[in-house]
Scaffold this motif. Structure first.
Motif, PDB file in Angstrom:
ATOM      1  N   ASP A  52       1.296  -1.182   0.060  1.00 34.09           N
ATOM      2  CA  ASP A  52       0.132   0.418   0.207  1.00 34.09           C
ATOM      3  C   ASP A  52       1.000   0.842   0.235  1.00 34.09           C
ATOM      4  O   ASP A  52       1.783   1.845   0.941  1.00 34.09           O
ATOM      5  CB  ASP A  52      -0.781  -0.002   1.337  1.00 34.09           C
ATOM      6  CG  ASP A  52      -1.703   0.873   1.261  1.00 34.09           C
ATOM      7  OD1 ASP A  52      -1.464   2.257   1.241  1.00 34.09           O
ATOM      8  OD2 ASP A  52      -2.700   0.437   1.832  1.00 34.09           O
ATOM      9  N   HIS A  54       0.702   4.295   0.961  1.00 35.28           N
ATOM     10  CA  HIS A  54       0.125   5.198   2.327  1.00 35.28           C
ATOM     11  C   HIS A  54       0.809   4.863   3.240  1.00 35.28           C
ATOM     12  O   HIS A  54       1.129   5.251   4.070  1.00 35.28           O
ATOM     13  CB  HIS A  54      -1.698   5.122   1.803  1.00 35.28           C
ATOM     14  CG  HIS A  54      -2.118   6.216   3.268  1.00 35.28           C
ATOM     15  ND1 HIS A  54      -2.079   7.705   3.493  1.00 35.28           N
ATOM     16  CD2 HIS A  54      -2.181   5.871   4.652  1.00 35.28           C
ATOM     17  CE1 HIS A  54      -1.999   8.014   3.934  1.00 35.28           C
ATOM     18  NE2 HIS A  54      -2.572   6.934   5.002  1.00 35.28           N
ATOM     19  N   THR A  55       0.272   3.570   3.621  1.00 33.72           N
ATOM     20  CA  THR A  55       0.941   2.503   4.776  1.00 33.72           C
ATOM     21  C   THR A  55       1.684   1.647   5.328  1.00 33.72           C
ATOM     22  O   THR A  55       3.011   1.892   6.051  1.00 33.72           O
ATOM     23  CB  THR A  55      -0.142   2.165   4.973  1.00 33.72           C
ATOM     24  OG1 THR A  55      -0.756   0.925   4.336  1.00 33.72           O
ATOM     25  CG2 THR A  55      -1.500   3.141   5.710  1.00 33.72           C
ATOM     26  N   SER A  76      -7.462   0.144  -1.720  1.00 36.99           N
ATOM     27  CA  SER A  76      -6.772   0.020  -0.304  1.00 36.99           C
ATOM     28  C   SER A  76      -7.526  -0.723   0.404  1.00 36.99           C
ATOM     29  O   SER A  76      -8.423   0.233   0.775  1.00 36.99           O
ATOM     30  CB  SER A  76      -5.680   0.918  -0.297  1.00 36.99           C
ATOM     31  OG  SER A  76      -4.929   0.009   0.960  1.00 36.99           O
ATOM     32  N   HIS A  79      -6.889   2.201   3.627  1.00 34.72           N
ATOM     33  CA  HIS A  79      -7.553   3.648   4.625  1.00 34.72           C
ATOM     34  C   HIS A  79      -8.345   3.880   3.051  1.00 34.72           C
ATOM     35  O   HIS A  79      -8.742   5.048   2.776  1.00 34.72           O
ATOM     36  CB  HIS A  79      -6.478   4.632   4.007  1.00 34.72           C
ATOM     37  CG  HIS A  79      -5.256   4.636   5.041  1.00 34.72           C
ATOM     38  ND1 HIS A  79      -5.919   4.731   6.606  1.00 34.72           N
ATOM     39  CD2 HIS A  79      -4.264   3.918   5.808  1.00 34.72           C
ATOM     40  CE1 HIS A  79      -5.544   4.452   7.477  1.00 34.72           C
ATOM     41  NE2 HIS A  79      -4.226   4.127   6.836  1.00 34.72           N
ATOM     42  N   GLU A  81      -7.695   4.039  -0.167  1.00 34.33           N
ATOM     43  CA  GLU A  81      -7.411   4.938  -1.357  1.00 34.33           C
ATOM     44  C   GLU A  81      -7.426   4.680  -2.798  1.00 34.33           C
ATOM     45  O   GLU A  81      -7.677   2.842  -2.855  1.00 34.33           O
ATOM     46  CB  GLU A  81      -5.549   4.863  -1.207  1.00 34.33           C
ATOM     47  CG  GLU A  81      -5.584   6.209  -0.407  1.00 34.33           C
ATOM     48  CD  GLU A  81      -5.200   5.955   1.554  1.00 34.33           C
ATOM     49  OE1 GLU A  81      -5.405   4.486   0.970  1.00 34.33           O
ATOM     50  OE2 GLU A  81      -5.272   6.243   1.753  1.00 34.33           O
ATOM     51  N   TYR A  83      -6.460   3.519  -6.915  1.00 32.87           N
ATOM     52  CA  TYR A  83      -6.086   3.446  -7.469  1.00 32.87           C
ATOM     53  C   TYR A  83      -6.318   3.100  -8.904  1.00 32.87           C
ATOM     54  O   TYR A  83      -7.114   2.412  -8.804  1.00 32.87           O
ATOM     55  CB  TYR A  83      -4.884   2.136  -7.168  1.00 32.87           C
ATOM     56  CG  TYR A  83      -3.919   3.229  -5.976  1.00 32.87           C
ATOM     57  CD1 TYR A  83      -2.877   3.792  -6.456  1.00 32.87           C
ATOM     58  CD2 TYR A  83      -4.713   2.456  -4.817  1.00 32.87           C
ATOM     59  CE1 TYR A  83      -2.555   4.746  -4.630  1.00 32.87           C
ATOM     60  CE2 TYR A  83      -3.966   2.825  -3.570  1.00 32.87           C
ATOM     61  CZ  TYR A  83      -2.723   4.402  -3.943  1.00 32.87           C
ATOM     62  OH  TYR A  83      -2.264   4.719  -2.325  1.00 32.87           O
ATOM     63  N   CYS A  90      -3.092   7.684  -8.099  1.00 35.10           N
ATOM     64  CA  CYS A  90      -5.009   7.407  -7.190  1.00 35.10           C
ATOM     65  C   CYS A  90      -5.789   8.208  -7.298  1.00 35.10           C
ATOM     66  O   CYS A  90      -5.098   9.814  -7.580  1.00 35.10           O
ATOM     67  CB  CYS A  90      -3.697   8.142  -6.209  1.00 35.10           C
ATOM     68  SG  CYS A  90      -5.057   6.832  -4.045  1.00 35.10           S
ATOM     69  N   ASP A  93      -5.912  10.699  -3.597  1.00 37.44           N
ATOM     70  CA  ASP A  93      -5.070  11.343  -3.375  1.00 37.44           C
ATOM     71  C   ASP A  93      -3.548  11.131  -4.441  1.00 37.44           C
ATOM     72  O   ASP A  93      -3.089  10.524  -4.403  1.00 37.44           O
ATOM     73  CB  ASP A  93      -4.653  10.908  -2.236  1.00 37.44           C
ATOM     74  CG  ASP A  93      -3.490  11.686  -1.509  1.00 37.44           C
ATOM     75  OD1 ASP A  93      -2.685  12.835  -2.480  1.00 37.44           O
ATOM     76  OD2 ASP A  93      -3.238  11.724   0.016  1.00 37.44           O
ATOM     77  N   LEU A  96      -0.210  10.295  -4.201  1.00 34.88           N
ATOM     78  CA  LEU A  96       0.341   8.535  -4.168  1.00 34.88           C
ATOM     79  C   LEU A  96       0.131   8.269  -5.297  1.00 34.88           C
ATOM     80  O   LEU A  96      -0.700   8.397  -6.665  1.00 34.88           O
ATOM     81  CB  LEU A  96      -0.309   8.186  -2.904  1.00 34.88           C
ATOM     82  CG  LEU A  96      -1.012   8.785  -1.734  1.00 34.88           C
ATOM     83  CD1 LEU A  96      -2.054   8.013  -0.342  1.00 34.88           C
ATOM     84  CD2 LEU A  96       0.470   7.858  -1.092  1.00 34.88           C
TER      85      LEU A  96
END
Length: 116
Positions: A52, A54-55, A76, A79, A81, A83, A90, A93, A96
């Motif tokens: 991921d 983000h994380t 994901s 969270h 997001e 893609y 993304c 966001d 990302l």
């Protein structure tokens, strides 16, 4: 003096396309990299980084497969997001991005292109 670095890639056999269920992701170890494989229909398969963006957690193969207009997507599972499976962009966001890999099906076997 100018030096040129030549990037090379190679195709690695991942699995039989019949092993992948449409609409779901599976994780594969391609070389030393975890890759999420997502089959969206009979011959259309995408490969993206399993981590991921983000994380950093290895969860993308468990993401929610869907679409935005004609573009296949994965969200994901952490969270949510969203893609683009083809480009890694993304939608939720712009900071990302998800790494993508080219795929091909030869003789019923899925191959993923990775850096050599």
């Amino acid at each position: 003096m100018t030096s040129t670095i030549e990037l090379t890639t190679r195709w690695i056999r991942a699995c039989a396309i019949a092993d992948l269920e449409p609409g779901w992701g599976e994780v594969a170890l391609i070389g030393s990299r975890l890759v999420a494989l997502v089959r969206v229909d009979d011959e259309e398969v995408y490969a993206v980084d399993h981590h991921d963006p983000h994380t950093g957690a290895p969860v993308m193969a468990r993401g929610i497969v869907g679409s935005r207009a004609e573009r296949p997507t994965i969200a994901s599972p952490l969270h949510k997001e969203v893609y683009d499976l083809g480009t890694g962009e993304c939608f939720t966001d712009p900071a990302l991005g998800l790494r993508t890999f080219r795929t091909r099906v030869i003789g019923g076997m899925l191959e993923v292109e990775v850096d050599a």
